[in-house]
Design an enzyme around this catalytic site. Structure first.
Site, short mmCIF file in Angstrom:
data_model
loop_
_atom_site.label_atom_id
_atom_site.label_comp_id
_atom_site.label_asym_id
_atom_site.label_seq_id
_atom_site.Cartn_x
_atom_site.Cartn_y
_atom_site.Cartn_z
CE LYS A 44 -3.49 2.21 0.98
NZ LYS A 44 -4.17 3.18 -0.37
CB CYS A 129 -3.32 9.14 -4.88
SG CYS A 129 -5.15 8.58 -3.99
CG ASN A 191 -3.94 5.24 -9.50
OD1 ASN A 191 -5.17 4.27 -8.96
ND2 ASN A 191 -2.44 5.36 -8.66
O1 RRO Z 1 -5.49 5.46 -1.37
C1 RRO Z 1 -6.10 5.54 -2.13
O2 RRO Z 1 -7.91 6.74 -2.61
C2 RRO Z 1 -5.86 5.43 -3.47
C3 RRO Z 1 -4.67 5.14 -4.10
BR1 RRO Z 1 -3.15 5.84 -3.09
C4 RRO Z 1 -4.54 5.22 -5.51
O3 RRO Z 1 -2.83 5.09 -5.42
N1 RRO Z 1 -5.56 5.08 -6.41
C5 RRO Z 1 -6.75 4.46 -5.81
O4 RRO Z 1 -8.06 4.67 -6.29
N2 RRO Z 1 -6.90 4.98 -3.91
#
Ligand code: RRO
Length: 306
Positions: A44, A129, A191
């Site tokens: 994560k 993100c 992503n």
């Molecule tokens: O933590 C999130 O909400 C998240 C991340 Br870091 C990401 O890179 N991609 C995503 O869809 N959610």
């Protein structure tokens, strides 16, 4: 016949990698999935300090289309608290790619330098993100910032640096070019896509953060298109790691033929006993290679361009 693949200078025992964020960041889960046969794991995303993330509900399953919308909001324990978990994984010979994020160059620096003594398999820079007000995706949509972050981090570690790209831009090739010029060792695409769900009875957005990122089967063609475009533009100049909607063994080959040297599986492993799915996909990859007379993965990377 061999399933081994190479991304930059990392050898991976097979092209399947656990995508970031799906099974959390505790070493026991990541180790279990590695023991079930996955090629490598991505943690994560961790940042400079702990974050609670966005209010619940933060994930909504789109069952009828095998997708999900999340707005986790970078919930993580902060790199200082995460070091020990990473250390155990590396000591147990789990190929561990550590996903990191920061709000600016300095924060990225702090996290990478704070972990750089651990001989990490690779760092994956999360510049994509979709679920925060300021961080992540904004950085990843500006080619100058992307180049500056990568250039800066490149000097601070011996570990390979992978850059995870957002599809939520007009021209992903421009961002990719900036990351390559900054000195990254691989590109990871894609992503999640900006998305949202509304409850028609309460008349409110379903997610606590209202907006989220779409993953799973619905985004596979988008991922394939992005990998295809990246491979066509950059060819063998930079290795590509494909991610987005991989749920079946056929999807793995589709990404490899588009140009990926390896793939990451996310949403499809967010289930009970993901180990069984890994074994199933791997067995079928082996069978297909045997039937098609494919000696090694490298022989078919980018095959759809020839
Ligand atoms: O933590 C999130 O909400 C998240 C991340 Br870091 C990401 O890179 N991609 C995503 O869809 N959610």
């Amino acid at each position: 016949m061999s399933l081994e693949t190479i991304v930059g200078n990392i050898k991976i025992r097979n092209p399947l990698i656990l995508a970031s964020g799906v099974l959390g960041s505790s070493y026991s889960v990541l180790q279990r999935i590695y023991e079930a046969g996955i090629g490598a794991v991505v943690t994560k995303s961790v940042g400079p300090v702990s974050r609670e993330g966005n209010p619940n509900p933060s994930i909504f399953a789109l069952k009828d289309i095998n997708g999900a919308i999340n707005s986790i909001g970078l919930a993580n324990p902060g790199y200082k608290h995460f070091r020990d978990e990473i250390k155990i994984l590396l000591e147990n010979n789990v190929q561990t790619i550590v996903s990191i994020f920061g709000g600016d160059v300095e924060e990225f620096n702090e996290v990478l330098v704070g972990l750089s003594d651990l001989s990490i398999t690779a760092f994956e820079l999360n510049l994509s993100c979709p679920n925060t007000e300021k961080e992540g995706m904004v950085l990843g949509t500006d080619p100058q910032i992307v180049r500056r972050i990568v250039e800066n981090l490149r000097k601070k570690t011996e570990s390979p640096i992978w850059v995870k790209l957002t599809p939520n831009v007009t021209d992903i090739l421009e961002i990719a070019d900036a990351a390559i010029k900054g000195g990254c060792d691989a590109l990871v695409a894609i992503n999640t896509l900006k998305a949202m769900v509304i409850d028609i009875y309460s008349r409110h957005p379903i997610l606590g953060f209202k907006r989220g990122g779409l993953s799973g089967s619905p985004i596979k063609p988008v991922g394939i298109r992005n990998i295809f475009d990246l491979y066509e533009q950059f060819g063998e100049k930079i290795p590509l790691v494909g991610v987005g909607g991989i749920a079946k063994w056929e999807d793995v080959f589709e990404y490899i033929l588009a140009g990926a040297s390896a793939v990451q599986i996310g949403t499809a492993l967010g289930i009970a006993h993901p180990e069984n799915k890994i074994r199933h996909i791997k067995n079928n990859i082996q069978k297909f290679m045997k039937n098609e007379g494919i000696e090694k993965i490298a022989n078919i990377i980018g095959g759809a361009h020839r």
